[in-house]
Structures are given as structure tokens and as C-alpha cells.
Motif scaffolding. Structure first.
Motif, mmCIF file in Angstrom:
data_model
loop_
_atom_site.group_PDB
_atom_site.id
_atom_site.type_symbol
_atom_site.label_atom_id
_atom_site.label_comp_id
_atom_site.label_asym_id
_atom_site.label_seq_id
_atom_site.Cartn_x
_atom_site.Cartn_y
_atom_site.Cartn_z
ATOM 1 N N TYR A 90 -14.027 34.385 33.208
ATOM 2 C CA TYR A 90 -14.931 33.970 34.283
ATOM 3 C C TYR A 90 -15.220 32.482 34.159
ATOM 4 C CZ TYR A 90 -15.770 38.985 34.585
ATOM 5 O OH TYR A 90 -15.604 40.338 34.703
ATOM 6 N N THR A 91 -15.407 31.816 35.292
ATOM 7 C CA THR A 91 -15.923 30.451 35.293
ATOM 8 C C THR A 91 -17.341 30.489 35.856
ATOM 9 O OG1 THR A 91 -15.044 29.936 37.505
ATOM 10 C CG2 THR A 91 -13.640 29.433 35.608
ATOM 11 N N VAL A 92 -18.257 29.851 35.158
ATOM 12 C CA VAL A 92 -19.642 29.707 35.615
ATOM 13 C C VAL A 92 -19.804 28.246 36.020
ATOM 14 C CG1 VAL A 92 -22.073 29.953 35.022
ATOM 15 C CG2 VAL A 92 -20.376 31.503 34.010
ATOM 16 N N ASN A 93 -19.983 27.999 37.309
ATOM 17 C CA ASN A 93 -19.970 26.650 37.857
ATOM 18 C C ASN A 93 -21.342 26.256 38.378
ATOM 19 O OD1 ASN A 93 -16.795 26.343 38.058
ATOM 20 N ND2 ASN A 93 -17.309 28.340 38.927
ATOM 21 N N LEU A 94 -21.788 25.062 38.004
ATOM 22 C CA LEU A 94 -23.029 24.483 38.509
ATOM 23 C C LEU A 94 -22.694 23.234 39.306
ATOM 24 C CD1 LEU A 94 -25.245 24.787 35.309
ATOM 25 C CD2 LEU A 94 -25.542 26.089 37.424
ATOM 26 N N TYR A 95 -23.276 23.117 40.509
ATOM 27 C CA TYR A 95 -22.980 21.978 41.377
ATOM 28 C C TYR A 95 -24.264 21.301 41.845
ATOM 29 C CZ TYR A 95 -18.378 24.181 41.787
ATOM 30 O OH TYR A 95 -17.165 24.752 41.520
ATOM 31 N N LYS A 96 -24.222 19.968 41.859
ATOM 32 C CA LYS A 96 -25.228 19.180 42.559
ATOM 33 C C LYS A 96 -24.488 18.404 43.637
ATOM 34 C CE LYS A 96 -28.868 15.726 42.188
ATOM 35 N NZ LYS A 96 -29.621 14.797 41.304
ATOM 36 N N PHE A 97 -24.898 18.565 44.889
ATOM 37 C CA PHE A 97 -24.164 17.990 46.005
ATOM 38 C C PHE A 97 -24.659 16.594 46.366
ATOM 39 C CE2 PHE A 97 -23.934 22.664 47.032
ATOM 40 C CZ PHE A 97 -22.609 22.808 46.678
ATOM 41 N N ALA B 266 -21.412 13.521 52.193
ATOM 42 C CA ALA B 266 -20.097 13.653 51.566
ATOM 43 C C ALA B 266 -19.468 12.279 51.355
ATOM 44 C CB ALA B 266 -19.194 14.525 52.422
ATOM 45 N N GLN B 267 -18.855 12.083 50.196
ATOM 46 C CA GLN B 267 -18.274 10.788 49.841
ATOM 47 C C GLN B 267 -16.742 10.884 49.792
ATOM 48 O OE1 GLN B 267 -20.374 8.090 49.375
ATOM 49 N NE2 GLN B 267 -22.002 9.510 49.948
ATOM 50 N N TYR B 268 -16.126 10.731 50.970
ATOM 51 C CA TYR B 268 -14.662 10.768 51.036
ATOM 52 C C TYR B 268 -14.089 9.401 50.694
ATOM 53 C CZ TYR B 268 -14.775 15.372 53.253
ATOM 54 O OH TYR B 268 -14.956 16.712 53.520
ATOM 55 N N LEU B 269 -12.980 9.379 49.962
ATOM 56 C CA LEU B 269 -12.370 8.115 49.570
ATOM 57 C C LEU B 269 -11.780 7.362 50.751
ATOM 58 C CD1 LEU B 269 -10.595 8.931 46.190
ATOM 59 C CD2 LEU B 269 -12.844 7.961 46.588
ATOM 60 N N ASP B 270 -11.452 8.084 51.833
ATOM 61 C CA ASP B 270 -10.885 7.399 52.991
ATOM 62 C C ASP B 270 -11.966 6.781 53.882
ATOM 63 O OD1 ASP B 270 -12.024 9.597 54.231
ATOM 64 O OD2 ASP B 270 -10.124 10.531 54.789
ATOM 65 N N GLY C 219 -20.402 14.345 57.239
ATOM 66 C CA GLY C 219 -21.253 15.510 57.044
ATOM 67 C C GLY C 219 -21.918 15.477 55.678
ATOM 68 N N THR C 220 -22.639 16.514 55.357
ATOM 69 C CA THR C 220 -23.338 16.574 54.075
ATOM 70 C C THR C 220 -22.394 17.020 52.960
ATOM 71 O OG1 THR C 220 -23.995 18.892 54.338
ATOM 72 C CG2 THR C 220 -25.447 17.222 55.317
ATOM 73 N N GLY C 221 -22.865 16.851 51.744
ATOM 74 C CA GLY C 221 -22.080 17.331 50.617
ATOM 75 C C GLY C 221 -21.887 18.835 50.657
ATOM 76 N N ARG C 222 -22.914 19.555 51.056
ATOM 77 C CA ARG C 222 -22.799 21.019 51.161
ATOM 78 C C ARG C 222 -21.730 21.412 52.168
ATOM 79 N NH1 ARG C 222 -27.070 24.152 49.098
ATOM 80 N NH2 ARG C 222 -28.836 22.956 48.286
ATOM 81 N N GLN C 223 -21.704 20.722 53.299
ATOM 82 C CA GLN C 223 -20.711 21.048 54.329
ATOM 83 C C GLN C 223 -19.291 20.780 53.821
ATOM 84 O OE1 GLN C 223 -22.318 18.524 57.398
ATOM 85 N NE2 GLN C 223 -23.353 20.243 58.433
ATOM 86 N N ALA C 224 -19.125 19.690 53.077
ATOM 87 C CA ALA C 224 -17.800 19.389 52.523
ATOM 88 C C ALA C 224 -17.381 20.465 51.526
ATOM 89 C CB ALA C 224 -17.812 18.016 51.855
ATOM 90 N N ALA D 190 -15.495 15.092 47.383
ATOM 91 C CA ALA D 190 -16.408 14.385 48.286
ATOM 92 C C ALA D 190 -17.781 15.027 48.295
ATOM 93 C CB ALA D 190 -15.829 14.371 49.695
ATOM 94 N N SER D 191 -17.846 16.290 47.927
ATOM 95 C CA SER D 191 -19.093 17.046 48.083
ATOM 96 C C SER D 191 -20.035 16.909 46.898
ATOM 97 C CB SER D 191 -18.780 18.528 48.294
ATOM 98 O OG SER D 191 -18.299 19.134 47.093
ATOM 99 N N ILE D 192 -19.504 16.755 45.689
ATOM 100 C CA ILE D 192 -20.357 16.915 44.507
ATOM 101 C C ILE D 192 -20.726 15.587 43.852
ATOM 102 C CG2 ILE D 192 -19.618 19.257 43.979
ATOM 103 C CD1 ILE D 192 -17.651 18.191 41.990
ATOM 104 N N GLU D 193 -21.985 15.508 43.504
ATOM 105 C CA GLU D 193 -22.480 14.381 42.718
ATOM 106 C C GLU D 193 -22.192 14.620 41.237
ATOM 107 O OE1 GLU D 193 -26.770 12.439 41.426
ATOM 108 O OE2 GLU D 193 -26.568 13.310 43.437
ATOM 109 N N LYS D 194 -22.381 15.857 40.803
ATOM 110 C CA LYS D 194 -22.036 16.231 39.436
ATOM 111 C C LYS D 194 -21.832 17.727 39.378
ATOM 112 C CE LYS D 194 -26.758 16.832 37.627
ATOM 113 N NZ LYS D 194 -27.678 16.480 36.513
ATOM 114 N N ASN D 195 -21.108 18.172 38.361
ATOM 115 C CA ASN D 195 -20.918 19.612 38.178
ATOM 116 C C ASN D 195 -20.660 19.911 36.704
ATOM 117 O OD1 ASN D 195 -18.017 18.667 38.466
ATOM 118 N ND2 ASN D 195 -17.690 20.849 38.063
ATOM 119 N N GLU D 196 -20.936 21.146 36.322
ATOM 120 C CA GLU D 196 -20.667 21.654 34.977
ATOM 121 C C GLU D 196 -19.934 22.984 35.127
ATOM 122 O OE1 GLU D 196 -21.173 20.327 32.067
ATOM 123 O OE2 GLU D 196 -22.448 18.616 32.598
#
Length: 210
Positions: free
Chosen positions: A71-78, A82-86, A92-97, A162-168
Motif C-alpha cells: 500500500y502507498t499512504v500519500n499526503l498532499y498539500k495543494f 496550479a503551477q504548470y511549467l508551461d 485552475g486550483t491545485g485541487r482541480q489539477a 502542478a497541483s502539489i506544494e508538498k507531499n509525503e
């Protein structure tokens, strides 16, 4: 000549057995050649940031495959936006991405007979700055390698990053947790038990035949 009940039993039994084998997976650890093949595909992905993997950590993970489910247990902060490189307009928002990425990921999981186990957006109510918790079950490390090496994942990864500020992410094995593979196994037992009971009951009737 097969009676209809016998034919139905064989058909259902075969279907459930195939389903059980698919959910179970091969349980054969990745070979050295397979690891190199998967890593080669991932390294060649030209999408940016589609190839945004920690390749050293991924190599270690695949080379130490034990063939067992995990199993993977994933934590996200959005990101708020959204921060696309292009630098696209109205991203849109990070959640939407992330939801755009998730829509692709769910399909890829289904193709490997892996599955999301649990997800929640209530994290902020628990006194932390995480926005989402997601737990995913995989049949094996081969399945996650197949997903990472696919063009569909590489294309969708731009939405993820593009969506996540940080994740674990935590990788855990919890074989005590009931998995979907136990559903067809249980149904197989129930089907066989019901079929035997019906045949025994029919045998008690005068003139009964199989």
C-alpha cells in the motif's frame, strides 16, 4: 449431457477463478532485466515534469521487490493555484489539477487490478496543513512500474506536479488488511458450497439424475 445448472456452475466458477487470479497477480519478484527495462522507459520519458521521479530511490524499490502486494499512504498539500511549467493561463486550483491527474490514475490502477483504498479531504480539520490523504493498494511493484512507465502516466504527471506544494509517501505492507482478491475467493467457496447442497438435495428426490 450437461444440465443447465451444471453449465451455470462451471461458468460462474471459471469467471470467479479468473478474477481471483487477476487480483492476486503473479507474485513473482521483478527480474534484473525487467527492472532495467522499466527504468529505461521511465528515463526516456520526454514530458516535463513527466519524468520527475527519484530514479535512485525507484531503482532501489524495484530491485528489492519481494513480489508481495503493498500500500502507498500519500499526503498532499495543494498549491492555491496550479503551477504548470508551461505558464498556461487560467490553470485552475491545485485541487482541480490533481483531480485531472487522479482521473487518469484511477484508470491506470484499474488496468493493473490495483485499487484506491481510502481518500479524505478532512486533513485540515485535524490540526495539520495537509489537504488530502490517499491510500492505494497495489498487487505488486511490477504494477506500479507498469504505471510509471506508461505514456498515459507521463502525460498526466504534469497535472500532478502542478497541483502539489508538498507531499509525503509511505510504502507499507499490511497483509492483514482485507483485499479485493478475497471477494472472488469467498464467492468461489459460497458458490461451491451452494452447488454441493443443491446436488445433495436433488439426489434425495426419486428419479434424480446428474
Amino acid at each position: 449431457m450437461f444440465k443447465l445448472s451444471n453449465l451455470l456452475f462451471v461458468s460462474c466458477f471459471t469467471f470467479l477463478l479468473v478474477l481471483l487470479l487477476l487480483f492476486r497477480g503473479s507474485q513473482q519478484p521483478l527480474s534484473a532485466a525487467e527492472v532495467e527495462a522499466y527504468l529505461g522507459k521511465i528515463e526516456q520519458q520526454s514530458q516535463v515534469p513527466g519524468g520527475r521521479h527519484d530514479l535512485k530511490a525507484l531503482r532501489h524499490f524495484l530491485e528489492n521487490d519481494d513480489g508481495l502486494p503493498f500500500y502507498t499512504v500519500n499526503l498532499y498539500k495543494f498549491n492555491e493555484q496550479a503551477q504548470y511549467l508551461d505558464g498556461r493561463e487560467n490553470p485552475g486550483t491545485g485541487r482541480q489539477a490533481y483531480d485531472r491527474f487522479s482521473a487518469v490514475m484511477v484508470k491506470l490502477l484499474a488496468q493493473q487490478f490495483s485499487q484506491p483504498i481510502f481518500g479524505s479531504d478532512w486533513m485540515a480539520d485535524n490540526g495539520n496543513d495537509w489537504h488530502r490523504l490517499v491510500i492505494v493498494g497495489y498487487r505488486s511493484r511490477r504494477d506500479i512500474a507498469e504505471i510509471f512507465a506508461s505514456d498515459a502516466f507521463a502525460d498526466a504527471a504534469s497535472h500532478k506536479w502542478a497541483s502539489i506544494e508538498k507531499n509525503e509517501r509511505l510504502l507499507v505492507q499490511g497483509l492483514h488488511i482485507p483485499a479485493l482478491k478475497f471477494i472472488p475467493a469467498t464467492l468461489l467457496l459460497l458458490l461451491t458450497f451452494a452447488f454441493i447442497c443443491l446436488k445433495l438435495r436433488a439426489a434425495k428426490k426419486p428419479g434424480a439424475s446428474f
